[in-house]
Design a protein around this motif. Structure first.
Motif, short mmCIF file in Angstrom:
data_model
loop_
_atom_site.label_atom_id
_atom_site.label_comp_id
_atom_site.label_asym_id
_atom_site.label_seq_id
_atom_site.Cartn_x
_atom_site.Cartn_y
_atom_site.Cartn_z
N ARG A 42 1.51 -1.60 0.16
CA ARG A 42 -0.26 0.23 -0.14
C ARG A 42 1.19 1.38 0.04
O ARG A 42 2.24 1.25 -0.16
N ALA A 43 0.24 3.02 0.04
CA ALA A 43 0.67 3.69 0.36
C ALA A 43 2.15 3.63 1.39
O ALA A 43 1.16 4.42 2.06
N GLU A 44 2.52 3.11 1.50
CA GLU A 44 2.87 2.92 2.94
C GLU A 44 3.93 4.58 4.11
O GLU A 44 3.96 4.96 4.97
N ASP A 45 3.91 4.63 2.45
CA ASP A 45 5.37 6.22 2.82
C ASP A 45 4.15 7.32 3.41
O ASP A 45 4.77 7.94 4.70
N ASN A 46 2.70 7.40 3.35
CA ASN A 46 1.16 7.88 3.66
C ASN A 46 1.21 7.89 4.69
O ASN A 46 0.08 8.60 5.94
N GLY A 84 2.55 4.35 13.67
CA GLY A 84 2.04 3.87 14.33
C GLY A 84 1.14 2.78 13.33
O GLY A 84 1.35 1.36 13.33
N GLU A 85 0.81 3.02 12.64
CA GLU A 85 -0.02 2.01 11.28
C GLU A 85 0.71 1.10 10.82
O GLU A 85 0.83 -0.10 11.10
N TYR A 86 2.12 2.10 10.29
CA TYR A 86 3.34 0.98 9.80
C TYR A 86 3.80 -0.31 10.46
O TYR A 86 4.52 -1.57 10.12
N ARG A 87 3.65 0.15 12.10
CA ARG A 87 4.09 -0.80 13.21
C ARG A 87 3.24 -2.11 13.13
O ARG A 87 3.67 -2.80 13.13
N TYR A 88 1.68 -1.39 12.99
CA TYR A 88 1.05 -2.83 13.42
C TYR A 88 1.11 -2.81 11.74
O TYR A 88 0.85 -4.66 11.71
N LEU A 89 0.74 -2.95 10.84
CA LEU A 89 1.37 -3.70 9.49
C LEU A 89 2.50 -4.53 9.31
O LEU A 89 2.05 -5.57 8.84
N SER A 90 3.52 -4.06 10.08
CA SER A 90 4.76 -4.88 10.17
C SER A 90 4.47 -6.01 11.01
O SER A 90 4.66 -7.39 10.88
#
Length: 230
Positions: free
Chosen positions: A90-94, A98-104
């Motif tokens: 997804r558009a991970e740069d945006n 916290g959201e990126y940590r959860y996705l990881s």
């Protein structure tokens, strides 16, 4: 070819049964939708009861009551919603940190449990090929086979354990920084989650048993003065 003693053969048969059992538990854990259960209390509002009465799996979220409003038809499967799209690029740069940590954590949870199952399957295939009758010149040394199996099962243990920890981390983020659940909601880990940890324990036992078989084989080598084949 050297013959296996009763103790040696019994230990090998036991560890083979454990591998099959742990693989079955891992596959069941991956394919079922009961890792985590969310239930709205009786005094919750109708909206909360609709949105927070479900169980979570790796690929789907299954609702016990009505389906929440706004769920696309292509994402539905009966009373369940497909969630695997959440794992795709997804558009991970945006994203916020916290959201990126959860996705990881979510990606690691799924990938590591699949890896654990793959390592168990690889161990079974390795043992079958190693145990299969073959010419003496091409026979596999028992010590080599046991060492490979021990390494694979211990790696599977670490992968399954890390997967379970990632899932726990996800749920802690849901409760704290993401504040996903209202006060009128109860949460608990369900039986698919428990199966994953039981499989983890079996993987660890398998690794220890293969190390025991390796030790036994080296004792046989010292007594006979030569390597033993299967």
């Amino acid at each position: 070819m050297a013959r296996l003693g009763k103790y040696h053969l019994g230990l090998l048969f036991t560890v083979l049964c454990l591998i099959l059992a742990s693989l079955a538990l891992i596959v069941t854990s991956i394919t079922t939708d009961f890792w985590f259960k969310v239930s709205a209390d009786d005094y919750a509002t109708p909206e909360v009861k609709r949105n927070f009465s479900y169980s979570v799996g790796m690929w789907r979220r299954c609702y016990n009551k009505e389906m929440p409003l706004g769920v696309k038809a292509e994402d539905r499967a009966g009373d369940c919603v497909y969630t695997y799209k959440d794992l795709t690029r997804r558009a991970e740069d945006n994203m916020s940190s916290g959201e990126y940590r959860y996705l990881s954590l979510e990606r690691s949870w799924v990938a590591l449990m699949i890896t654990a199952g793959g390592l168990q399957l690889f161990t079974i295939i390795t043992l079958i090929l190693g145990l299969w009758p073959m010419e003496s010149a091409k026979a596999v040394k028992r010590s080599t086979l046991y060492l490979i199996a021990a390494i694979m099962t211990l790696f599977a243990t670490m992968a399954a354990m890390a997967s379970g920890i990632c899932f726990i981390g996800m749920q802690e983020l849901n409760k704290t920084s993401r504040a996903l659940y209202p006060d009128s909601v109860s949460k608990k880990y369900d039986w698919s989650f428990i199966l994953g940890w039981v499989a983890t324990g079996l993987c660890f036992i398998e690794g220890c048993m293969f190390l025991l078989l390796l030790k036994k084989d080296h004792e046989d080598i010292r007594e006979s003065g030569k390597y033993s084949t299967m």
